[in-house]
Design a protein around this motif. Sequence first.
Motif, PDB file in Angstrom:
ATOM      1  N   CYS A   1       0.838  -1.184   0.000  1.00  0.00           N
ATOM      2  CA  CYS A   1       0.000   0.000   0.000  1.00  0.00           C
ATOM      3  C   CYS A   1       0.882   1.246   0.000  1.00  0.00           C
ATOM      4  N   ILE A   2       0.402   2.269  -0.697  1.00  0.00           N
ATOM      5  CA  ILE A   2       1.155   3.521  -0.768  1.00  0.00           C
ATOM      6  C   ILE A   2       0.498   4.516   0.174  1.00  0.00           C
ATOM      7  N   ASP A   3       1.299   5.081   1.088  1.00  0.00           N
ATOM      8  CA  ASP A   3       0.712   5.951   2.110  1.00  0.00           C
ATOM      9  C   ASP A   3       0.214   7.272   1.530  1.00  0.00           C
ATOM     10  N   TYR A   4       1.006   7.847   0.649  1.00  0.00           N
ATOM     11  CA  TYR A   4       0.614   9.125   0.059  1.00  0.00           C
ATOM     12  C   TYR A   4       0.832   9.033  -1.443  1.00  0.00           C
ATOM     13  N   TYR A   5      -0.222   9.268  -2.229  1.00  0.00           N
ATOM     14  CA  TYR A   5      -0.088   9.186  -3.681  1.00  0.00           C
ATOM     15  C   TYR A   5      -0.520  10.514  -4.290  1.00  0.00           C
ATOM     16  N   LEU A   6       0.298  11.008  -5.253  1.00  0.00           N
ATOM     17  CA  LEU A   6       0.049  12.349  -5.801  1.00  0.00           C
ATOM     18  C   LEU A   6      -0.133  12.323  -7.316  1.00  0.00           C
ATOM     19  N   LEU A   7      -1.051  13.182  -7.785  1.00  0.00           N
ATOM     20  CA  LEU A   7      -1.035  13.535  -9.199  1.00  0.00           C
ATOM     21  C   LEU A   7       0.164  14.465  -9.332  1.00  0.00           C
ATOM     22  N   HIS A   8       1.149  14.054 -10.119  1.00  0.00           N
ATOM     23  CA  HIS A   8       2.454  14.728 -10.098  1.00  0.00           C
ATOM     24  C   HIS A   8       2.445  16.009 -10.924  1.00  0.00           C
ATOM     25  N   SER A   9       2.747  17.117 -10.275  1.00  0.00           N
ATOM     26  CA  SER A   9       3.005  18.378 -10.966  1.00  0.00           C
ATOM     27  C   SER A   9       1.864  18.794 -11.889  1.00  0.00           C
ATOM     28  N   VAL A  10       0.675  19.035 -11.302  1.00  0.00           N
ATOM     29  CA  VAL A  10      -0.421  19.567 -12.113  1.00  0.00           C
ATOM     30  C   VAL A  10      -0.206  21.067 -12.298  1.00  0.00           C
ATOM     31  N   GLY A  11      -0.774  21.610 -13.369  1.00  0.00           N
ATOM     32  CA  GLY A  11      -0.669  23.056 -13.602  1.00  0.00           C
ATOM     33  C   GLY A  11       0.372  23.415 -14.641  1.00  0.00           C
TER      34      GLY A  11
ATOM     35  N   TYR B   1       1.497  20.706  -7.075  1.00  0.00           N
ATOM     36  CA  TYR B   1       1.095  21.754  -7.997  1.00  0.00           C
ATOM     37  C   TYR B   1       2.216  22.765  -8.261  1.00  0.00           C
ATOM     38  N   HIS B   2       2.342  23.109  -9.553  1.00  0.00           N
ATOM     39  CA  HIS B   2       3.197  24.213  -9.998  1.00  0.00           C
ATOM     40  C   HIS B   2       2.453  24.894 -11.139  1.00  0.00           C
ATOM     41  N   GLY B   3       2.564  26.202 -11.265  1.00  0.00           N
ATOM     42  CA  GLY B   3       2.133  26.834 -12.522  1.00  0.00           C
ATOM     43  C   GLY B   3       0.754  27.456 -12.526  1.00  0.00           C
ATOM     44  N   ASP B   4      -0.086  26.970 -13.470  1.00  0.00           N
ATOM     45  CA  ASP B   4      -1.358  27.641 -13.763  1.00  0.00           C
ATOM     46  C   ASP B   4      -2.308  27.572 -12.561  1.00  0.00           C
ATOM     47  N   ILE B   5      -2.687  28.734 -12.036  1.00  0.00           N
ATOM     48  CA  ILE B   5      -3.496  28.793 -10.813  1.00  0.00           C
ATOM     49  C   ILE B   5      -4.910  28.270 -11.054  1.00  0.00           C
ATOM     50  N   ARG B   6      -5.362  28.298 -12.299  1.00  0.00           N
ATOM     51  CA  ARG B   6      -6.723  27.820 -12.565  1.00  0.00           C
ATOM     52  C   ARG B   6      -6.849  26.335 -12.234  1.00  0.00           C
TER      53      ARG B   6
ATOM     54  N   GLY C   1      -1.920  24.114 -18.678  1.00  0.00           N
ATOM     55  CA  GLY C   1      -2.816  24.172 -17.519  1.00  0.00           C
ATOM     56  C   GLY C   1      -3.939  23.159 -17.616  1.00  0.00           C
ATOM     57  N   MET C   2      -5.171  23.653 -17.805  1.00  0.00           N
ATOM     58  CA  MET C   2      -6.346  22.786 -17.755  1.00  0.00           C
ATOM     59  C   MET C   2      -6.317  21.690 -18.814  1.00  0.00           C
ATOM     60  N   GLY C   3      -5.853  22.033 -19.995  1.00  0.00           N
ATOM     61  CA  GLY C   3      -5.819  21.059 -21.083  1.00  0.00           C
ATOM     62  C   GLY C   3      -4.987  19.851 -20.709  1.00  0.00           C
ATOM     63  N   LEU C   4      -3.816  20.123 -20.203  1.00  0.00           N
ATOM     64  CA  LEU C   4      -2.903  19.038 -19.834  1.00  0.00           C
ATOM     65  C   LEU C   4      -3.451  18.264 -18.637  1.00  0.00           C
ATOM     66  N   LEU C   5      -4.081  18.985 -17.703  1.00  0.00           N
ATOM     67  CA  LEU C   5      -4.675  18.315 -16.537  1.00  0.00           C
ATOM     68  C   LEU C   5      -5.711  17.294 -16.993  1.00  0.00           C
ATOM     69  N   ASN C   6      -6.595  17.733 -17.885  1.00  0.00           N
ATOM     70  CA  ASN C   6      -7.635  16.828 -18.376  1.00  0.00           C
ATOM     71  C   ASN C   6      -7.032  15.646 -19.103  1.00  0.00           C
TER      72      ASN C   6
END
Lengths: 486, 463
Positions: B165-175, B212-217, B179-184
Amino acid sequence: MAAVFFVSVTMLFLDFAGVWHGWFGWMAKIQFVPAVLALNVAVVAGLVLLTLLCGRVYCSVICPLGVFQDVASRLGGRFKKNRFRYSPALSWLRYAVLVVFVVASVAGFISWAGLVEPYSAYGRMASNLFAPLYRWGNNLLAYWAERADSYAFYETDVWMKGLSTFVVAVATFAVLAVLAWRNGRTYCNTICPVGTVLGFLSRYAWLRPVIDTSKCVNCKLCERNCKSSCIDIKARRIDYSRCVACMDCIAKCPKGAIRYAHPKTVGVQEASSSRQPDGARRSFLTVASLFAVGTWVRAQEKKVDGGLAAIEEKKVPERKVPLKPAGAKGLRHFTAHCTACQLCVSACPNGVLRPSSALGTWMQPEMSYERGYCRPECVRCSEVCPTGAIRPITVPDKSSVQIGHAVFHAENCIVNTDGVECGNCARHCPSGAILMVPSVAGKPDSPKLPVVNEERCIGCGACEHLCPARPFSAIHVEGHEVHSLI
Amino acid sequence: MEQKEHQHKGMGRRKFLKLLGAGAAATSAALYGCGTKSGSSVSGTGAGEVPEGGMTMRDNPTSGDKVSLLGFGMMRLPFREKRGEIDQEMVNELVDYAMAHGVNYFDTSPAYCRGLSERATGIALSRHPRDSYFVATKLSNFSNFTRENSIAMYRKSFEEMQVDCIDYYLLHSVGGGDGMGLLNARFFDNGMVDFLLKEREAGRIRNLGFSYHGDIRVFDYLLSRHDEFKWDFVQIQLNYLDWRHAKQINANNTDAEYLYGELAKRNIPAIIMEPLLGGRLSNVPDNIVARLKQREPAQSVASWAFRFAGSFPGVLTVLSGMTRMEHLQDNLRTYSPLKPLSEEEFQFLIDTAKLMMEFDTIPCNDCKYCMPCPYGIDIPAILLHYNKCLNEGNIPQSAQSEGYRKARRIYLVGYDRSVPKLRQADHCTGCGQCNPHCPQGIDIPKELHRIDAYVEKLKQETL
């Protein structure tokens, strides 16, 4: 004196920072053959006068190859005392070599003639054998300096500039070291064309070592310590054409029977040469060398952080006309004046100059841009050249001398092969000769490819060296037979 | 434009004091039974002893995890350059030492250290009981967004780290990117967010968040769906320079004051990255060193940055990429226990940041996300050499400047030492493939061309 000249001339080949040339560059320019080729009348006249006055002082003090042989000879002398003996001169060989040397030089095979020319022979040894050692030593110091956070030393590249020239240097070194170790100045008095010319003059030298027959007791100490093998005590004669005025005999004579003076004041008869073969020997060495070739990986999909893409080594493109540095005027002038001493090759800080392997211009330097390009602020080769093959030019002059022009190869350009933007050649062209132009007329958004304005290009090679395409650049510089001003 | 309004209003002085008070309380709670190993009178000064058992701990409000304030970032692990592999022995030593001194949070990613970090982390941690550490890793699907690739990457992490099991899992470096396009593209179109939420339900992921880094939206969008996703934590870049100057340094970024405020509002624990800006807050201009050392001669320059990040009570852990034992020991001293900043000290650092903004350093943190450059350029080495010379006052503005000759030599000789000739800025093609990967939003080719033009002037002496 001899040591000072020897060390200084050697340093000219070793010093890559260019400090030494400022102070001692003249030492290369007073070498006999370079001065003749440079039509340096004052130096040639001065050397002739010096020889007519003092004998072949040139050979024992100024000539680095002569001093190099003395060093080898002295090392050999450690093991055997009083080891020389008189041998008659090989005049036919001396004059034959001289004639061949002159004919070859005039006929344009100067780099071949240069094989026996003392200064350039020494230069090849110094730049091919001694300079790498010196630089490795420097790199070691630089390594320590870096750890000590000092900027006193910086690292330099050590690389094999030309295999055939390296082999020649090793062979010259081996032959001369063995000859000198055993028999002293054999080379100077049988092969060396400069020695032959100066020997001709030194017969009539005003001052020379003369034997006072009234004091001489025939102990032969002088004869057995003469590295030129030119003292014949049986006949009480000295062959002045071969005497290099080293004065060893004067120091050795227990009776003070030899003096450095005008013959009239001592009153003895002069020597003449006789003929009998000398026991000179040859030896050969073959050398193999290793080349490290880098591996490479092409532009890859980015998956991970960090790491460095491997860089493939550049290959030398085929140039129809070889490139010669600004100041060389053109192929003909350069080929006729260069003795292939390698001084410019040693001095080039950008790794551009290296000895040619083509037959007609063998060992003479030519340019290529795999390791660097002919940087706009550098005129080092033109400053150091002792023969005038590369005439002195200034930095502003250089920017307007066209030594060649760039040729674009679309099939190698990364704009075509990798589908990316680039323009690195245009960005670095010091004369603004490269323009990035949309590849499709009327479509300003189409990928931009370089075009070369040959009228403006000076051939410095910034574009070729900095082109990201490997192993062959997408742009290469083609030499010009005659350099021109733009 | 609208987002700008959030900034500079986020936190007033009074509010900060209040927060600090809470932080201090939490700290003292963790002080029970603390004492130095030998019981000597060393009190966390400079090169003094490293206290064992005094680490400040923070509580995760959702899972109840007790997390050490110092988290170990596994992004800058020591390398054996010649062999191109991680120095595993050294990593083991660092991890053992860190755990012996109370560190229990380890943060890695499939992309870190040329893709070798997860495995090295797994090897080092698997030598300890599974309940003695928390491990964090990320979905680093930067170039291949397909569901298959993303799931394969997720599954591989378990294997590499030898855990179920992984204790903490992250969506890496969103933004990043657009921005939104890449997130989607990376997380929504391929259904990865739903997949990960299910994994959390199944217990294979204990805490789910994003960095998170970058686009605040993107940040605002993800937080706006907090009720739905129930983020367990969010990882942000926070330090005294980015607190109020992030946007000034790069228009794409957002001041940490706003980011932290938004998280605190929703009671989402913050995990801090780049507390030291990749060393830019420890290797600072001389006048800043003098200013900090004048106040606390025995404390390292870096310790100020760690105290800043750690003083916020909503911070769960502060990540530091520690390559050398000295880094680790210095950070342990700072956090064993944390001495929270006083309001006056906080203001002192805010003023320090203002002074630092006068230096035109390039905001590169040496994270190496831009690497490898397909054309062999060593991007971070070039930028860091420039920054180093700038900090040391070796960027002469003209040939008439004082000390020009010496500075020129130091720049050029040092350049060849730091970066092999074929990897220097003059070989940059300007293709721009690096740019989307830079979390700091640096226009890398532009900076490289600028540095190259400067070097060219130094070489030609036409400055």
